[in-house]
Design a protein around this motif. Structure first.
Motif: not given
Length: 386
Positions: A88-94
């Motif tokens: 359940a990540c933030g924009i770091a996944s992008y």
């Protein structure tokens, strides 16, 4: 560059269709135990993961173990290593999919990430501006003192995107460096800086709102196509968003025309088993009422809040679910295919680059970013990060 209209949230699903179509899908099959990573235990992302985990336990006897991580590395490393099923990540996944910023490192590179679902709630992501400056739009930030947070690429990219909306760059403002996010808000209150990037509901924004300087949020005109195009060129993950929760006078009765992107972004690796990915998205949609009120922001997982043409591809089994409930269009499939192709270009470029990569870390990152940009450009894609 895609037309502006395609950056809008895909939300116009007839309610009658949603109610009737889900019954066509097959039964949910989930493993007895799953492991997720999420933000720290005091975050809304962790609380949402707990709420979803409780629903999965109650409905499907599937136990979710949640591993809190205080930074992007601690959240995404277990996913990379295959030690957890989801993040359940933030924009770091992008950024991970793109192989940039912290992922422009020999231990990382572009990651084969796939979206399961996302949450887009009532808050926005914006520049919090001292209220005594009469800043109404991003263009009004020219000449102002803007916080730059050392070591926080996501926050600084958000600031850069807002400046771009107003036709500005870092060269048009006075950059003031801070060692941390909270310190920058202390600086605004003290009068040492004028603005810093955050969510509209964060405690530091609330503290600024109650200070003598007060708080304001720049308005992003949803009809300013040129502004949105400039923002998308810097950070294509932003979407227009009517913000109804935030510091100052933001409310459902006094919404703010602004921008947002999903948080959390529930992602898996490409090779997550189809039955798990399919079972998760089906369970989340069919049992929405059982968890939507059990954590702040959990209502953001509703189908009408899912952007089905965002910047990270969906897992194939999630696409299959959306096809079964008749909300997946040919345009969405074309967009998905482009994202998958882009990701493959990046992974191929990375594998080729590693064959003759320099040993020096600084040179490694610099040369990778150059090789990455060339590979994307040659394949007809915008590099975005250079």
């Amino acid at each position: 560059m895609r037309p502006f209209a395609q950056y809008l949230l895909i939300a116009a699903f007839p309610l009658s269709l949603l109610g009737s179509a889900v019954s066509q899908a097959s039964d949910v099959e989930l493993p007895s135990t799953m492991a997720w990573t999420a933000y720290g235990t005091n975050s809304s992302g962790y609380a949402q993961a707990v709420a979803i985990g409780n629903m999965l336990q109650n409905k499907y006897d599937s136990s979710v173990r949640i591993l809190p991580g205080e930074n992007d590395v601690s959240r995404m490393t277990p996913l990379k290593q295959g030690r957890v099923d989801l993040c359940a990540c933030g924009i770091a996944s992008y950024y991970g999919m793109e192989g940039v910023m912290m992922f422009a490192d020999r231990d990382w590179g572009p990651q084969p990430i796939r979206v399961i679902t996302t949450s887009t709630a009532s808050f926005g992501l914006s520049l919090a501006v001292a209220g005594d400056l009469n800043v109404e739009t991003p263009a009004d930030l020219a000449g102002k003192r803007i916080a730059y947070i050392r070591g926080d690429d996501a926050l600084n990219k958000g600031t850069e995107a807002y400046l771009a909306f107003g036709g500005l760059t870092w060269d048009d403002v006075e950059r003031v460096d801070y060692p941390g996010y909270a310190r920058s808000f202390d600086g605004i209150i003290a009068g040492d800086v004028d603005a810093s990037f955050t969510t509209t509901v964060t405690p530091p924004a609330q503290q600024l709102a109650s200070s003598p300087r007060g708080i304001s949020w720049p308005v992003l005109d949803p009809d300013d196509e040129a502004g949105w195009e400039r923002m998308a060129a810097v950070a294509p993950y932003f979407r227009p968003h009517e913000v109804t929760a935030g510091a100052g006078d933001i409310s459902a009765d006094n919404p703010l025309a602004s921008a947002s992107y999903p948080y959390p972004i529930v992602v898996a690796n490409q090779d997550l088993e189809d039955n798990v990915a399919y079972g998760l998205i089906k369970a989340l949609q069919e049992n929405y009422d059982d968890y939507k009120d059990n954590a702040p922001g959990a209502n953001g997982y509703a189908l009408e809040y899912q952007d089905l043409q965002w910047v990270v591809p969906f897992h194939d089994a999630v696409v299959e679910y959306y096809k079964e409930i008749d909300v997946w269009t040919d345009e969405m499939q074309a967009h998905q295919d482009q994202l998958v192709e882009r990701q493959q270009v990046l992974i191929d470029a990375w594998e080729q680059f590693l064959q003759e990569a320099p040993s020096d870390n600084d040179a490694f990152a610099s040369e990778w970013m150059s090789a990455r940009a060339s590979a994307l450009s040659d394949a007809g894609f915008e590099p975005i990060f250079e």
